[in-house]
Scaffold this active site. Structure first.
Site, PDB file in Angstrom:
ATOM      1  N   CYS A  77       0.816  -1.223   0.000  1.00 53.56           N
ATOM      2  CA  CYS A  77       0.000   0.000   0.000  1.00 53.56           C
ATOM      3  C   CYS A  77       0.847   1.270   0.000  1.00 53.56           C
ATOM      4  O   CYS A  77       0.555   2.228  -0.716  1.00 53.56           O
ATOM      5  CB  CYS A  77      -0.977   0.000   1.178  1.00 53.56           C
ATOM      6  SG  CYS A  77      -0.183  -0.070   2.804  1.00 53.56           S
ATOM      7  N   HIS A 129      -2.009   0.563   7.139  1.00 52.29           N
ATOM      8  CA  HIS A 129      -2.476   0.673   5.756  1.00 52.29           C
ATOM      9  C   HIS A 129      -2.649   2.144   5.397  1.00 52.29           C
ATOM     10  O   HIS A 129      -2.971   2.969   6.252  1.00 52.29           O
ATOM     11  CB  HIS A 129      -3.806  -0.080   5.590  1.00 52.29           C
ATOM     12  CG  HIS A 129      -4.244  -0.222   4.169  1.00 52.29           C
ATOM     13  ND1 HIS A 129      -3.535  -0.948   3.233  1.00 52.29           N
ATOM     14  CD2 HIS A 129      -5.318   0.279   3.514  1.00 52.29           C
ATOM     15  CE1 HIS A 129      -4.167  -0.892   2.074  1.00 52.29           C
ATOM     16  NE2 HIS A 129      -5.260  -0.144   2.230  1.00 52.29           N
ATOM     17  N   HIS A 141      -6.840   2.728  -2.999  1.00 52.91           N
ATOM     18  CA  HIS A 141      -5.706   2.107  -2.328  1.00 52.91           C
ATOM     19  C   HIS A 141      -5.342   0.800  -3.014  1.00 52.91           C
ATOM     20  O   HIS A 141      -6.135   0.235  -3.771  1.00 52.91           O
ATOM     21  CB  HIS A 141      -6.008   1.878  -0.836  1.00 52.91           C
ATOM     22  CG  HIS A 141      -7.216   1.035  -0.562  1.00 52.91           C
ATOM     23  ND1 HIS A 141      -7.246   0.068   0.408  1.00 52.91           N
ATOM     24  CD2 HIS A 141      -8.459   0.999  -1.122  1.00 52.91           C
ATOM     25  CE1 HIS A 141      -8.442  -0.510   0.441  1.00 52.91           C
ATOM     26  NE2 HIS A 141      -9.187   0.044  -0.476  1.00 52.91           N
TER      27      HIS A 141
END
Length: 170
Positions: A77, A129, A141
């Site tokens: 990510c 994240h 994302h």
């Protein structure tokens, strides 16, 4: 020179100096406001470009934990956000631990397009994240689940229990 002429000359000079100072100050003030408006417009245009770049990678990028491989389009990510922002001249370090301190804090209620948003895993409060806020309560994302691997858009409200913080880097 008579006193009257001397007084008149001083008055004209003083008036000219004051007018110059006032107009210069007004121009500076206007210029300063113009610069702020230009910076905001520039940040908004950059955010639009970053979001478009991220969206263009849907279906092309694969999520791999701990990987930063732009040549194969394999990212986790944070290497994904690093890659997309880097295309627009915004340097981010790799890793949510670093990115969560980039730029400046922004509250959830003041999110703007292009802000980095951070989440925990739901079991711990630690940030694990990152995504990019795209407006209208949504973010993009790079993620993985049992049924999906890659770049996707989700509603921020679906992640409200995991939301941790946000940073403005534009």
């Amino acid at each position: 020179m008579t006193n009257k002429n001397h007084w008149l000359k001083k008055t004209v000079i003083a008036t000219a100096v004051c007018a110059t100072l006032v107009s210069g100050h007004a121009a500076f003030g206007t210029s300063h406001i113009g610069q702020a408006e230009a910076a905001t417009a520039s940040a908004s245009a950059k955010a639009d470009g970053i979001i478009a770049a991220a969206k263009s990678l849907q279906g092309k990028v694969k999520y791999k934990y701990g990987v930063n491989n732009p040549s194969k389009l394999y990212f986790d990510c944070s290497s994904f956000t690093k890659y997309v922002f880097g295309k627009y001249g915004v340097s981010l370090k790799w890793g949510t631990a670093s990115q969560k301190y980039a730029g400046k804090y922004v509250s959830k209620s003041n999110l703007q397009k292009g802000d980095l948003i951070f989440f925990n895993n739901g079991k711990s409060s630690a940030v694990s994240h990152v995504g990019i806020y795209i407006g209208n309560g949504q973010f993009i994302h790079n993620t993985i689940s049992s049924t999906f691997n890659g770049v996707r858009i989700n509603k921020l409200s679906d992640y409200s229990k995991r939301y941790s913080t946000a940073r403005r880097v534009l």
